[in-house]
Design a protein around this motif. Sequence first.
Motif, PDB file in Angstrom:
ATOM      1  N   THR A 140       2.868   1.836   8.774  1.00 41.82           N
ATOM      2  CA  THR A 140       2.053   1.978   9.978  1.00 41.82           C
ATOM      3  C   THR A 140       2.870   1.519  11.181  1.00 41.82           C
ATOM      4  OG1 THR A 140       1.096  -0.220   9.702  1.00 41.82           O
ATOM      5  CG2 THR A 140      -0.096   1.611   8.716  1.00 41.82           C
ATOM      6  N   GLY A 162      -4.526  -3.336   2.723  1.00 36.81           N
ATOM      7  CA  GLY A 162      -4.959  -3.098   4.095  1.00 36.81           C
ATOM      8  C   GLY A 162      -4.462  -4.157   5.045  1.00 36.81           C
ATOM      9  N   ASP A 163      -5.090  -5.339   5.007  1.00 40.64           N
ATOM     10  CA  ASP A 163      -4.747  -6.380   5.982  1.00 40.64           C
ATOM     11  C   ASP A 163      -4.557  -7.746   5.325  1.00 40.64           C
ATOM     12  OD1 ASP A 163      -7.356  -6.754   5.245  1.00 40.64           O
ATOM     13  OD2 ASP A 163      -8.205  -6.717   7.255  1.00 40.64           O
ATOM     14  N   ASP A 201       0.837  -1.202   0.000  1.00 40.08           N
ATOM     15  CA  ASP A 201       0.000   0.000   0.000  1.00 40.08           C
ATOM     16  C   ASP A 201       0.875   1.256   0.000  1.00 40.08           C
ATOM     17  OD1 ASP A 201      -2.184  -1.652   0.092  1.00 40.08           O
ATOM     18  OD2 ASP A 201      -2.478  -1.478   2.249  1.00 40.08           O
ATOM     19  N   ARG A 229     -11.374   0.619   4.603  1.00 42.14           N
ATOM     20  CA  ARG A 229     -10.224   0.831   3.730  1.00 42.14           C
ATOM     21  C   ARG A 229      -8.956   0.215   4.318  1.00 42.14           C
ATOM     22  NH1 ARG A 229      -9.853   5.847   4.281  1.00 42.14           N
ATOM     23  NH2 ARG A 229      -7.904   6.009   5.454  1.00 42.14           N
ATOM     24  N   ARG A 230      -8.727   0.428   5.611  1.00 44.19           N
ATOM     25  CA  ARG A 230      -7.472  -0.009   6.232  1.00 44.19           C
ATOM     26  C   ARG A 230      -7.490  -1.486   6.602  1.00 44.19           C
ATOM     27  NH1 ARG A 230      -3.626  -1.881   7.717  1.00 44.19           N
ATOM     28  NH2 ARG A 230      -2.045  -1.190   9.220  1.00 44.19           N
ATOM     29  N   GLU A 285      -3.471   1.564  15.351  1.00 40.81           N
ATOM     30  CA  GLU A 285      -4.297   2.636  14.792  1.00 40.81           C
ATOM     31  C   GLU A 285      -5.248   3.239  15.830  1.00 40.81           C
ATOM     32  OE1 GLU A 285      -3.895   4.011  12.046  1.00 40.81           O
ATOM     33  OE2 GLU A 285      -3.030   2.618  10.588  1.00 40.81           O
TER      34      GLU A 285
END
Length: 550
Positions: free
Chosen positions: A115, A130-131, A106, A313-314, A255
Amino acid sequence: MTNSQKCHRADYAVVGSGIAGLRAAIELSAAGSVLVLAKSDLSDSATAWAQGGIAVALSDEDEIGLHEQDTLNAGDGLCRPEAVALLVEEGPKYITQLIEWGTEFDRAGTKLAFTREAAHSRSRILHAHGDSTGREISRALLARAHTIPRLHLRAHAFTSDLIIEKGRVVGLRFLDETDGSQHEVRAAAVLLATGGLGQVYRETTNPEVATGDGMATAYEAGAVLSDMEFVQFHPTALAIKGAPRFLLSEALRGEGGILRNIHLERFMKRYSEAQELASRDIVARAIVAEMHRTHSEHVYLDMTKKSQEFLKRRFPRIYETCLNYGLDLATDVAPVCPAAHYMMGGVKTDLWGRTSLPGLYSAGETAATGVHGANRLASNSLLEGLVFGARSGQAMMQDAPAGKRHAGALPGSPAPLPGNSTTTPNNSSKAAAKPSPTCATLMKIRDVMWRDVGILRSAKELTEGIEQLQALELPKSEKPGRAAHELRNLHTLALLIARSALAREESRGSHYRSDFPYRDDEDLGKHSAVQKGSDVRFEAERAQKNQTAG
């Protein structure tokens, strides 16, 4: 070899198709023919399940030295410093190579998006879709493998044991689940990269294939295993009755996710200054303590300060999975509890993947490089598989050069394009190969391990657990299939974990003894080692030189 076995030859054999196995195989293909064996589908590995991401010091605000220090801190005094230095120093090179091979991490605009996760001092976690980071890395590696004619992969091939001649590993035997046939592969060098052993516990985030086959196979062959007492329990697995223990990634707390007890009180302040961003062992024990204190079976992870748009989204995969179980992370708190997640120990190796048996190598979660110490730093596992998978391949080529050997027709096919299905066993053999959830012996092993050899340990529980495991009689079979082999492997490893935990009379990292609650650097600042037919011992580490693969 019996008459009913088919014999094949390859320059190199790799067992496991996760990040470590595939990266090693790609490296090895430059020197000779490579056969990769996977006991399930080629994409069915812990790598593909990895959500949070892969840690690497590539951002402008980060430094390799900071990543190194964070890893050492998480390892609680037991990391091998040379292994950690290699991981963080070589990581950027191999990540850059992954990107060149088509891995789509990403981005924020044109730059890579990093992140932060628990126990990291900087934002250094790369993620994909994302994941779904592990899945994307697997896709890219399989796509790369597809371009290499000498690299063959075979799905549904269960490796049952190693072939040893004159003290050297010279090949392996595997069971073809598509037709039940037995095969023998002769190779100049064998790599075990079969992943972890989470299925030894009743509660685990690991896929069903995580039965520790590589570790158990190496142990039965006489290899030294190390640090088997150090099992990491992930703090936050989804705790809904009837649902699998789906991992709710560390990145959620990175987050801004908050942990609350059954009364919706925030509690991590009582256990660590780092609160939700403390290392996994601290958070897991804090959750267990809070569950005991409030007489509950779970705590809650609260993400409700984040918008639905951000969460979709994440964390698209996590958000969708929770929604399938009636939870909207944007408005609902998610019940979570710890579950077995990662084995820091495994087959003892040097910095190049060499085990104590000539001809045998190991990488990834199957191996014990000492890079994670007593507790793995979040998102270092994919990086370890990548770096030490490549290094193992280099050592195998150096130690056993292919020369003018020519492999016969390999019992596999060139790597399929990502997304293409692999051969699936017929229904009857597949049903027979998969351990039944009602298998009494398997259930007993997993229950004993969760109750007596889990997050909180003591001599009393460990001794009781060992006695119960030793008293178990494994079902006998004239022609054991995959299920029987997996059961045997899990039983072997359960005893090794329990015995190693009983021997380590201190608390360190993921290993917590209520009867020895303090760290003992003087007597136990060492790595445990165990070999078939011997007691657990502790070995002071000698510095390893990192010059060449030779």
